[in-house]
Design an enzyme around this catalytic site. Structure first.
Site, PDB file in Angstrom:
ATOM      1  N   HIS A  90      43.221  -1.995  14.188  1.00 32.42           N
ATOM      2  CA  HIS A  90      43.478  -2.144  12.754  1.00 32.42           C
ATOM      3  C   HIS A  90      44.696  -3.037  12.567  1.00 32.42           C
ATOM      4  O   HIS A  90      45.269  -3.521  13.559  1.00 32.42           O
ATOM      5  CB  HIS A  90      43.632  -0.774  12.084  1.00 32.42           C
ATOM      6  CG  HIS A  90      44.736   0.093  12.637  1.00 32.42           C
ATOM      7  ND1 HIS A  90      46.061  -0.248  12.559  1.00 32.42           N
ATOM      8  CD2 HIS A  90      44.703   1.289  13.282  1.00 32.42           C
ATOM      9  CE1 HIS A  90      46.810   0.694  13.103  1.00 32.42           C
ATOM     10  NE2 HIS A  90      46.004   1.640  13.570  1.00 32.42           N
ATOM     11  N   HIS A 125      47.773  -2.805  14.845  1.00 34.17           N
ATOM     12  CA  HIS A 125      47.670  -3.348  16.209  1.00 34.17           C
ATOM     13  C   HIS A 125      47.742  -4.871  16.188  1.00 34.17           C
ATOM     14  O   HIS A 125      48.379  -5.494  17.036  1.00 34.17           O
ATOM     15  CB  HIS A 125      46.352  -2.922  16.854  1.00 34.17           C
ATOM     16  CG  HIS A 125      46.137  -1.443  16.849  1.00 34.17           C
ATOM     17  ND1 HIS A 125      44.999  -0.859  16.360  1.00 34.17           N
ATOM     18  CD2 HIS A 125      46.955  -0.428  17.230  1.00 34.17           C
ATOM     19  CE1 HIS A 125      45.118   0.457  16.469  1.00 34.17           C
ATOM     20  NE2 HIS A 125      46.292   0.730  16.979  1.00 34.17           N
ATOM     21  N   CYS A 156      51.543  17.205  22.268  1.00 34.52           N
ATOM     22  CA  CYS A 156      50.642  16.540  21.311  1.00 34.52           C
ATOM     23  C   CYS A 156      49.710  15.640  22.101  1.00 34.52           C
ATOM     24  O   CYS A 156      50.165  14.680  22.730  1.00 34.52           O
ATOM     25  CB  CYS A 156      51.426  15.705  20.293  1.00 34.52           C
ATOM     26  SG  CYS A 156      50.306  14.647  19.352  1.00 34.52           S
ATOM     27  N   CYS A 188      49.979  11.863  21.141  1.00 30.16           N
ATOM     28  CA  CYS A 188      51.142  11.140  21.689  1.00 30.16           C
ATOM     29  C   CYS A 188      51.154  11.237  23.209  1.00 30.16           C
ATOM     30  O   CYS A 188      51.900  10.526  23.864  1.00 30.16           O
ATOM     31  CB  CYS A 188      52.461  11.737  21.221  1.00 30.16           C
ATOM     32  SG  CYS A 188      52.733  11.743  19.468  1.00 30.16           S
ATOM     33  N   CYS A 207      52.816  18.125  15.344  1.00 25.64           N
ATOM     34  CA  CYS A 207      53.447  16.951  15.940  1.00 25.64           C
ATOM     35  C   CYS A 207      54.205  16.166  14.867  1.00 25.64           C
ATOM     36  O   CYS A 207      53.661  15.927  13.788  1.00 25.64           O
ATOM     37  CB  CYS A 207      52.352  16.078  16.560  1.00 25.64           C
ATOM     38  SG  CYS A 207      52.886  14.395  16.849  1.00 25.64           S
ATOM     39  N   HIS A 220      52.027  12.728  14.302  1.00 23.88           N
ATOM     40  CA  HIS A 220      50.655  12.790  13.785  1.00 23.88           C
ATOM     41  C   HIS A 220      50.416  13.923  12.797  1.00 23.88           C
ATOM     42  O   HIS A 220      49.386  13.972  12.144  1.00 23.88           O
ATOM     43  CB  HIS A 220      49.663  12.934  14.951  1.00 23.88           C
ATOM     44  CG  HIS A 220      49.666  11.753  15.859  1.00 23.88           C
ATOM     45  ND1 HIS A 220      50.488  11.675  16.957  1.00 23.88           N
ATOM     46  CD2 HIS A 220      48.985  10.598  15.801  1.00 23.88           C
ATOM     47  CE1 HIS A 220      50.301  10.517  17.547  1.00 23.88           C
ATOM     48  NE2 HIS A 220      49.405   9.844  16.882  1.00 23.88           N
ATOM     49  N   LYS A 260      51.664   5.767   7.058  1.00 19.60           N
ATOM     50  CA  LYS A 260      51.411   4.845   8.162  1.00 19.60           C
ATOM     51  C   LYS A 260      49.909   4.592   8.284  1.00 19.60           C
ATOM     52  O   LYS A 260      49.123   5.550   8.283  1.00 19.60           O
ATOM     53  CB  LYS A 260      51.921   5.470   9.462  1.00 19.60           C
ATOM     54  CG  LYS A 260      51.703   4.582  10.671  1.00 19.60           C
ATOM     55  CD  LYS A 260      52.037   5.305  11.962  1.00 19.60           C
ATOM     56  CE  LYS A 260      51.767   4.403  13.148  1.00 19.60           C
ATOM     57  NZ  LYS A 260      51.575   5.110  14.392  1.00 19.60           N
ATOM     58  N   LYS A 303      44.697   5.768  12.629  1.00 21.18           N
ATOM     59  CA  LYS A 303      43.399   6.408  12.774  1.00 21.18           C
ATOM     60  C   LYS A 303      43.518   7.896  12.481  1.00 21.18           C
ATOM     61  O   LYS A 303      42.659   8.470  11.815  1.00 21.18           O
ATOM     62  CB  LYS A 303      42.915   6.189  14.208  1.00 21.18           C
ATOM     63  CG  LYS A 303      41.541   6.695  14.469  1.00 21.18           C
ATOM     64  CD  LYS A 303      41.045   6.195  15.814  1.00 21.18           C
ATOM     65  CE  LYS A 303      39.838   6.973  16.237  1.00 21.18           C
ATOM     66  NZ  LYS A 303      40.032   7.774  17.433  1.00 21.18           N
TER      67      LYS A 303
HETATM   68  N1  MSP Z   1      49.273   2.840  24.252  1.00 19.07           N
HETATM   69  C1  MSP Z   1      50.501   3.055  23.592  1.00 19.07           C
HETATM   70  C2  MSP Z   1      51.479   1.969  23.925  1.00 19.07           C
HETATM   71  C3  MSP Z   1      51.778   1.840  25.390  1.00 19.07           C
HETATM   72  S1  MSP Z   1      52.832   0.514  25.694  1.00 19.07           S
HETATM   73  C4  MSP Z   1      53.265   0.678  27.275  1.00 19.07           C
HETATM   74  C5  MSP Z   1      50.260   3.055  22.070  1.00 19.07           C
HETATM   75  N2  MSP Z   1      49.135   2.518  21.654  1.00 19.07           N
HETATM   76  S2  MSP Z   1      48.668   2.440  20.118  1.00 19.07           S
HETATM   77  O1  MSP Z   1      47.420   1.759  20.153  1.00 19.07           O
HETATM   78  O2  MSP Z   1      48.680   3.741  19.541  1.00 19.07           O
HETATM   79  O3  MSP Z   1      49.746   1.640  19.350  1.00 19.07           O
HETATM   80  C6  MSP Z   1      50.071   0.356  19.753  1.00 19.07           C
HETATM   81  C7  MSP Z   1      51.078  -0.268  18.842  1.00 19.07           C
HETATM   82  O4  MSP Z   1      50.544  -0.386  17.538  1.00 19.07           O
HETATM   83  C8  MSP Z   1      52.378   0.525  18.718  1.00 19.07           C
HETATM   84  O5  MSP Z   1      53.475  -0.360  18.836  1.00 19.07           O
HETATM   85  C9  MSP Z   1      52.336   1.061  17.327  1.00 19.07           C
HETATM   86  O6  MSP Z   1      53.608   1.150  16.760  1.00 19.07           O
HETATM   87  C10 MSP Z   1      51.538  -0.041  16.640  1.00 19.07           C
HETATM   88  N3  MSP Z   1      51.007   0.443  15.386  1.00 19.07           N
HETATM   89  C11 MSP Z   1      50.013   1.364  15.202  1.00 19.07           C
HETATM   90  N4  MSP Z   1      49.907   1.590  13.868  1.00 19.07           N
HETATM   91  C12 MSP Z   1      50.822   0.843  13.201  1.00 19.07           C
HETATM   92  C13 MSP Z   1      51.066   0.558  11.867  1.00 19.07           C
HETATM   93  N5  MSP Z   1      50.458   1.186  10.881  1.00 19.07           N
HETATM   94  N6  MSP Z   1      51.947  -0.422  11.577  1.00 19.07           N
HETATM   95  C14 MSP Z   1      52.551  -1.186  12.545  1.00 19.07           C
HETATM   96  N7  MSP Z   1      52.339  -0.947  13.822  1.00 19.07           N
HETATM   97  C15 MSP Z   1      51.697   0.224  14.179  1.00 19.07           C
HETATM   98  O7  MSP Z   1      51.126   3.537  21.360  1.00 19.07           O
END
Ligand code: MSP
Length: 646
Positions: free
Chosen positions: A18, A21, A126, A129, A144, A147, A299, A302
């Site tokens: 999304h 990411h 969690c 996390c 958590c 979440h 935020k 998902k």
């Molecule tokens: N797999 C771990 C990261 C491991 S790095 C060694 C993870 N994955 S994640 O898919 O959940 O998130 C990846 C990144 O996307 C994180 O930096 C997270 O902050 C970012 N984002 C997820 N949702 C977000 C928003 N709504 N806004 C901005 N970034 C956010 O965590």
């Protein structure tokens, strides 16, 4: 040449990407492109985090293997990165062998530093996390803090990392290198977390099969964060024979920058440097934590269920418009609101009006006045020169601070100044007056030149559209010159259509509201149809299939350890047959022989014989697995040996 290594977090594969990411990857890409344009040797890494309970559960819900789920989501990431023109040099998957080698090497170093030990681990966990929280950290009802979902109580034997040994070294690091955590406000947060005391960290999980097996510890899997964080060096060849990239960009690199969201800062700014210190490896130079994209103040995520998918926006506005919006709208480091209204407003005002209209006005006038060409005269004395210089200085300064929004503001200020300059001089009136031909040439050339400079600086932000804009004004995308004077005279100015057609906000919002409505009634219809369907047979067995297993009760007559195994017991069981049955069971860690002799157990009696550590086993003792430990199933009251279980 200075060497710059930039990474994004590796993304979980339990859901489709999304805008949260996409954001970090677009930021990293823009920065990588910018640094390349400044002559640096750049390596840009992104990838996916594929192990752990979350992924295992998501795959289980779909009835597929975790790797199948990962392959599908990874495919989607590859597609998206192509559409968004992401220029990464490498994409790492934690399920790759090269990564496992890196993790194993890392663990070997932690062992060598005597920073690992085994102990029982209990606490609130969690699963989203994949981390433990203290009572204090949980929000009401044991939820958590990230979440807001219910935390689970976990209790298991784990391998621990002596994180507590690194409290002072980390505080020293923050003191000596305050640039290690950016922005500064985040450094304060991390520092007070470390100051409040560090507990040792469990770096293995028992009973989790989807992960990297912990070397030398059967039944333990490497904790996902130790696994995931190591990607930043495993992808460079750490742990393999070929360490050229590792030597160039990590060991010998000038800048090692991790871009992360604020929710994962602790892992990157506390655990990761502690692992690296223990392993005797260089640390990243900076961990930069950005804020979140919010929708209705929550935020985008998902688990919250409010994801904003990029697909429709890209389809309608183009990939670069989305890139522009993400980089312009968020002040890097703070949270930003996403809304469709906000998106259209930005698109219409910045792209369609300021950039699009300035370009089309200049091109139309120039073509009309100078026979389809750029003006025949350049100019080195006019107010736009100072404006352009100021914009470029402001731009570089902002890029140096990763202030992307401010960098774009500088460029848009220059575009507005160019626009105002033209409006004030009214070149459309000059066209009719032959005596003003030279003046007209200079006015239009100046407008084109200021636009060329702004658009050239825009290349790292909009890698697909900026070259088109440059082509429309006879600029050259290959020549990234930001000094005044680059627009050629008497050059062909191709006829071009509008670069950013204006969008009618009301009509667009009505259109997406209707699409959302249709989608939700389709979803309702799908659910109703699913409820009315006969339950599917998939994954179920018939009763006679069940009876193919012959389960019988028997009394253990003898139990003893299998030589050289700390897990296996050799049992002799009376199943009401003429002779005792020899069965080998993997329960030695939990049951002593005397706990079993004389008690009754349930045996799968028609299992094909197998050899375990050289001892033949004719059957299997049934046990439930609780937190990775077997609990033997026994009848409630004694029954005759050989009684069938059904
Ligand atoms: N797999 C771990 C990261 C491991 S790095 C060694 C993870 N994955 S994640 O898919 O959940 O998130 C990846 C990144 O996307 C994180 O930096 C997270 O902050 C970012 N984002 C997820 N949702 C977000 C928003 N709504 N806004 C901005 N970034 C956010 O965590």
């Amino acid at each position: 040449m200075s060497r710059f290594y930039v990474t994004t977090p590796i993304y979980y594969v339990n859901g489709m990407p999304h805008i949260g990411h996409i954001f970090t990857t677009v930021v990293a890409d823009t920065l990588a492109r910018y640094r390349r344009s400044r002559g640096q040797e750049v390596r840009f890494l992104t990838g996916t985090d594929e192990h752990g309970q979350n992924i295992e559960r998501a795959a289980e819900n779909e009835g597929i293997r975790p790797i199948e789920l990962a392959d599908r989501i990874v495919e989607r990431y590859h597609e998206l990165w192509k559409i968004l023109d992401i220029s990464h040099e490498d994409f790492v998957r934690t399920t790759e062998d090269r990564h496992a080698r890196g993790v194993e090497e890392m663990i070997q170093r932690l062992v060598a530093a005597e920073d690992l030990y085994t102990a029982r681990h209990e606490g609130w966990y969690c699963p989203s996390c994949e981390t433990f929280y203290t009572d204090k950290e949980l929000v009401p009802e044991n939820r958590c803090p990230v979440h807001e979902t219910a935390a689970e109580w976990h209790s298991e034997e784990n391998i621990f990392f002596r994180l507590s040994n690194y409290q002072q070294p980390l505080l020293d690091l923050f003191e000596q290198h305050p640039e290690f955590v950016q922005p500064g406000t985040r450094l304060n947060e991390v520092r007070s977390f470390v100051e409040s005391g560090l507990r040792d960290l469990s770096v293995s999980r028992a009973g989790l099969t989807w992960g990297i097996p912990f070397p030398e510890h059967e039944g333990q899997t490497v904790y996902v964060w130790l696994d995931a964080l190591t990607n930043y060096i495993s992808a460079l060849g750490f742990g393999s024979e070929a360490t050229d990239l590792y030597d160039t960009f990590w060991q010998g690199g000038d800048e090692r920058l991790h871009l992360v969201g604020k929710d994962i800062l602790r892992f990157h700014a506390v655990y990761w440097p502690a692992f690296l210190m223990s392993a005797g490896l260089p640390l990243p130079t900076t961990v930069w934590a950005h804020g979140w994209w919010l929708l209705d103040k929550k935020k985008v995520s998902k688990s919250v269920g409010n994801v904003v998918r990029p697909d429709a926006l890209i389809e309608r506005f183009g990939a670069d418009s989305l890139r522009y919006f993400l980089l312009r709208e968020m002040v890097f480091g703070q949270d930003a609101q996403f809304s469709d209204e906000g998106f259209i407003e930005r698109y219409n005002s910045d792209l369609a009006n300021t950039l699009g209209n300035t370009v089309s006005r200049l091109v139309t006038l120039s073509r009309r006045a100078f026979g389809g060409q750029t003006p025949p005269l350049s100019c080195d004395d006019n107010p736009l020169i100072g404006a352009a210089e100021e914009a470029v200085v402001g731009f570089h300064q902002a890029m140096g601070e990763l202030a992307f929004s401010r960098a774009l503001e500088s460029l848009w200020k220059l575009l507005s100044q160019a626009n105002q300059y033209i409006v004030e001089r009214e070149p459309w009136k000059m066209i009719k007056d032959e005596s003003k031909r030279d003046a007209l040439a200079r006015v239009l050339w100046n407008g084109l030149e200021a636009t060329r400079i702004a658009t050239t600086a825009l290349l790292p932000f909009m890698p697909q559209v900026a070259p088109k804009v440059l082509a429309a004004i006879a600029g050259d995308a290959e020549n990234g010159d930001l000094d005044w004077g680059g627009t050629p005279v008497d050059a062909e100015l191709p006829e071009s259509g509008p670069l950013f057609p204006r969008i009618d906000q009301k009509a667009y919002l009505a259109e997406i509201a209707a699409a959302a409505e249709a989608e939700s009634s389709n979803e309702q219809a799908r659910q109703q149809a699913a409820e009315m369907e006969e339950p599917s047979d998939e994954g179920l067995i018939k009763i006679d299939q069940f009876f193919e297993s012959e389960l019988r009760v028997g009394t253990v007559k003898l139990a003893e350890a299998v030589p050289k195994s700390n897990k296996l017991l050799r049992l002799e069981i009376d199943l009401g047959e003429e002779t005792l049955r020899q069965v080998v069971a993997g329960i030695a860690k939990q049951y002593a022989p005397e706990d079993l002799v004389g008690t009754q157990v349930v045996v799968v009696a028609n299992l094909a014989p197998a050899k375990l550590m050289g001892v033949q086993s004719r059957g299997m003792v049934l046990a439930a697995t609780v937190d990775g430990q077997p609990v033997v199933i026994r009848p409630e009251t004694p029954v005759e040996n050989g009684t069938r279980v059904s």
